[in-house]
Design a protein around this motif. Structure first.
Motif, PDB file in Angstrom:
ATOM      1  N   ASP A  77       0.855  -1.187   0.000  1.00  0.00           N
ATOM      2  CA  ASP A  77       0.000   0.000   0.000  1.00  0.00           C
ATOM      3  C   ASP A  77       0.889   1.234   0.000  1.00  0.00           C
ATOM      4  O   ASP A  77       1.055   1.913   1.001  1.00  0.00           O
ATOM      5  CB  ASP A  77      -0.933  -0.001   1.214  1.00  0.00           C
ATOM      6  N   ARG A  79       0.539   4.108  -1.329  1.00  0.00           N
ATOM      7  CA  ARG A  79      -0.138   5.389  -1.095  1.00  0.00           C
ATOM      8  C   ARG A  79      -0.260   5.658   0.403  1.00  0.00           C
ATOM      9  O   ARG A  79       0.073   6.740   0.877  1.00  0.00           O
ATOM     10  CB  ARG A  79      -1.524   5.379  -1.741  1.00  0.00           C
ATOM     11  N   ARG A  80      -0.723   4.667   1.157  1.00  0.00           N
ATOM     12  CA  ARG A  80      -0.871   4.858   2.599  1.00  0.00           C
ATOM     13  C   ARG A  80       0.472   5.110   3.260  1.00  0.00           C
ATOM     14  O   ARG A  80       0.586   5.944   4.164  1.00  0.00           O
ATOM     15  CB  ARG A  80      -1.555   3.636   3.207  1.00  0.00           C
ATOM     16  N   ALA A  84       1.395   8.535   5.303  1.00  0.00           N
ATOM     17  CA  ALA A  84       1.817   8.461   6.700  1.00  0.00           C
ATOM     18  C   ALA A  84       3.172   9.139   6.890  1.00  0.00           C
ATOM     19  O   ALA A  84       3.391   9.860   7.874  1.00  0.00           O
ATOM     20  CB  ALA A  84       1.881   7.006   7.151  1.00  0.00           C
ATOM     21  N   SER A 285      -4.007  13.887   1.044  1.00  0.00           N
ATOM     22  CA  SER A 285      -4.796  12.798   0.450  1.00  0.00           C
ATOM     23  C   SER A 285      -4.413  12.640  -1.010  1.00  0.00           C
ATOM     24  O   SER A 285      -4.056  13.610  -1.676  1.00  0.00           O
ATOM     25  CB  SER A 285      -6.306  13.071   0.597  1.00  0.00           C
ATOM     26  N   ALA A 288      -6.245   6.790  -5.021  1.00  0.00           N
ATOM     27  CA  ALA A 288      -5.632   5.470  -5.106  1.00  0.00           C
ATOM     28  C   ALA A 288      -5.427   5.038  -6.556  1.00  0.00           C
ATOM     29  O   ALA A 288      -4.403   4.445  -6.910  1.00  0.00           O
ATOM     30  CB  ALA A 288      -6.495   4.450  -4.372  1.00  0.00           C
TER      31      ALA A 288
END
Length: 310
Positions: A77, A79-80, A84, A285, A288
């Motif tokens: 992941d 993107r996450r 973060a 943000s 995705a």
């Protein structure tokens, strides 16, 4: 020839105590589960419960810091992971700026439940925080977060271009807004499909500053805004007193989530026209599917306000 310590470590498994030998006279003793070692460089190690497969330590340039990665999860992941990392770096950067510019009052506009104030305290900021949150449910949580902190003041008002009573869309968690969602916003967030409104009080920022800065002999305020498309309206309400802020932080949008909200270029042009300059841009943000950034946290300072070096 084995030292006495080595001999003792060799005997411990016989009585049910497991040993993870770290070398240089150090070892970890445990009874349950497995322990594994991830070398961190310069004589430091990270000890993990469970296997170390996929874990590695990555140096962050020549900063002396290292990043410990579970590579399989980070890659799964991306993107996450990136968001973060951006959130962490933004917090570190803002905290360093507050110290460098001797900030003694942070205006937390759009405080929600107090997430930003709590982060400032975790990162070591000890000066005054003045939080503004207009909605009843979020303000109750904000008040609870600040109740045992005498230098954290909270006001149940929104800020804007003029003093007024307005309706705000609520029930959108951290995304409550005075503006309606755009078509793009509705497609992106299911929460926008249902809404209710709440009447709130709006005040101009310049009319709140004397109260917020009361008792500070040499006020050096910093302005943080996160008002879901309404930041420029908040900034307009500062009027000529915008020049008193030594730094600021605004959530700027590359893709509009709310009808009538400014695009990133428009917002930054206004802030730069008031004498602020960018020190950092951090994605908040991202889509995705496409990887496009939807919003950035834009951090800015008034360079002339930096204190002279001792």
């Amino acid at each position: 020839m084995p030292t006495l310590q080595r001999k003792l470590l060799g005997l411990l498994p016989r009585i049910g105590v497991r040993v993870l030998d770290l070398g240089s006279g150090a070892a970890v003793l445990y009874r349950r589960g497995e322990r594994t070692r991830v070398p961190m460089g310069r004589g430091a190690d990270l000890v993990l419960r469970g296997g170390a497969e996929g874990w590695r330590s990555v140096p962050l340039g020549d900063s002396g810091a290292r990043l410990v990665l579970d590579e399989s999860r980070a890659a799964a992941d991306e993107r996450r992971f990136q968001l973060a990392a951006a959130s962490y770096l933004c917090g570190q950067h803002v905290t360093a700026l507050l110290d460098r510019y001797a900030v003694n009052c942070v205006f937390d506009v759009g405080a929600n439940a107090g997430q930003y104030g709590r982060q400032l305290r975790r990162l070591g900021y000890t000066g005054r925080i003045v939080s503004f949150e207009p909605t009843a449910e979020a303000f109750a949580k904000l008040s609870e977060a600040a109740e045992e902190d005498p230098d954290w003041w909270v006001y149940q008002v929104g800020l804007g271009r003029e003093d007024a009573t307005r309706s705000i869309h609520v029930g959108w968690n951290t995304m409550n807004s005075l503006l309606p969602p755009s078509d793009y916003g509705k497609d992106r967030y299911k929460r926008f499909a249902k809404t209710r409104t709440e009447e709130i009080e709006i005040r101009r920022l310049d009319g709140m500053m004397d109260k917020a800065l009361a008792g500070l002999g040499d006020p050096r305020p910093y302005l943080k805004m996160d008002t879901q498309g309404y930041d420029l309206e908040v900034f307009a309400g500062a009027g000529d007193r915008a020049g008193e802020f030594v730094g600021m932080q605004s959530e700027v949008a590359t893709l509009r989530l709310y009808e009538g909200s400014p695009r990133m270029g428009e917002a930054i042009a206004v802030y730069e026209g008031s004498g602020f300059e960018i020190t950092g841009m951090y994605p908040v943000s991202r889509e995705a599917a496409t990887g496009r950034v939807v919003e950035f946290d834009c951090v800015m300072v008034r360079a002339a306000a930096v204190p002279a070096a001792d």
